[in-house]
Write an enzyme that holds these catalytic residues in place. Structure first.
Site, PDB file in Angstrom:
ATOM      1  CG  ASP A  74      -1.906  -1.038   1.232  1.00 35.23           C
ATOM      2  OD1 ASP A  74      -2.968  -0.787   0.970  1.00 35.23           O
ATOM      3  OD2 ASP A  74      -1.655  -2.110   1.798  1.00 35.23           O
ATOM      4  CB  THR A  87      -5.429  -3.842   2.280  1.00 40.18           C
ATOM      5  OG1 THR A  87      -4.886  -2.782   1.391  1.00 40.18           O
ATOM      6  CG2 THR A  87      -4.186  -4.279   3.120  1.00 40.18           C
TER       7      THR A  87
END
Length: 308
Positions: free
Chosen positions: A51, A122
């Site tokens: 990320d 995620t």
């Protein structure tokens, strides 16, 4: 002599190359074995090294080439010098050859807002559900999502060790969406795709009200919209305030470019101007076809519970 590409088409061509670079970074982080996971607000709200690196790559690459853009990314990261190897300055030539829809041909750089989700899905990424993961770059003008790029870093990953991984889907309203084969769910089938890791009573009640033949619980807004355009699901139903503008901007464009529809649970269009709140507080309802059928089945009690 052909005119030079417009700001919008140059931006989309750059975003395509940048998204491909992002996919490479996502795969590299897993291959290196250290995901660098931290909890942001709770156990289902995670951030990984991928990320952080991907957001730095996308935002820095875009800002260097288009310094007047407004860029809004999911991750709240401190400003820092970005490693040169994270910068992508290429442009996808095939996009530059495409005509810009006339209504967007005079857009200036400073009129555009880019919404970035460096790693959509995620939690699924940390659990090895790699086909759920996407990188999202959405482009908005006057509050409306008009262009978008979705990279699937692990597309094709179950096809064996020699498979070529990853693909990039892109679209511009008025031009179309590219990089996939459009398919539809068989007529009369009602297959709902909804959240895997952010379930609630509201979500369950809304999905049940659709009277589905089947329910798919998967991660990632980008992944769910791909299910709609590839004939795996007929509606994406998320009666919850948990989704954000960077989750929906790029996927909405791809869906709208092929005739689908994405709104909140009340049927309102989502707004993407730079001052707008980031939360899609009234949920998401999206379909490729038969939007009115699904919209008509949303219970009033759920609409009352989700305030735009």
């Amino acid at each position: 002599m052909a005119s030079s590409p417009t700001v919008l088409m140059r931006l989309v061509a750059s975003a395509y190359s940048i998204a491909q670079k992002a996919g490479t970074i996502v795969r590299r982080v897993i291959a290196e074995g250290d995901l660098g996971i931290i909890e942001k607000t709770c156990a289902t709200d995670l951030q990984t090294k991928a990320d952080r690196l991907v957001q730095a790559s996308i935002c820095s690459s875009l800002a260097r080439k288009f310094p007047k853009l407004t860029i809004i990314g999911e991750e709240d990261l401190p400003p820092e010098d970005v490693d040169q190897e994270l910068i992508e300055d290429g442009q996808w030539e095939e996009i530059l050859k495409q005509p810009c829809p006339s209504q967007y041909s005079a857009i200036k750089e400073e009129d555009l807002v880019v919404w970035v989700d460096p790693l959509d899905g995620t939690k699924e990424y940390t659990e090895g559900l790699l086909d759920n993961v996407t990188v999202l770059i959405g482009i908005a003008y006057e509050g409306k999502a008009i262009a978008g790029v979705i990279n699937q870093p692990y597309y094709n990953y179950q096809a064996g060790p020699d498979a070529v991984l990853g693909r990039t889907i892109w679209g511009v309203l008025g031009l179309g969406a590219f990089g996939f084969q459009l398919k539809e769910v068989p007529t009369g089938k009602h297959i709902i795709t909804t959240t895997r890791s952010h379930n609630s009573q509201l979500v369950t009640d809304c999905v049940t009200a659709m009277n589905p033949d089947d329910v798919l619980r998967v991660g990632g807004a980008g992944n769910k919209i791909i299910q709609l355009i590839e004939g795996k699901a007929s509606a994406y139903v998320f009666a919850s305030p948990g989704c954000k503008k960077w989750d929906t901007c790029a996927p909405e464009v791809i869906l709208h470019a092929v005739g689908g529809k994405l709104t909140d649970i009340h049927g309102n269009a989502l707004q993407y101007n730079k001052e707008v709140k980031h939360m899609n507080s009234a949920g998401v309802l999206a379909t490729l076809r038969n939007y009115d059928y699904y919209a008509s089945r949303v219970p009033q009690s759920i609409k009352n519970a989700l305030v735009p």
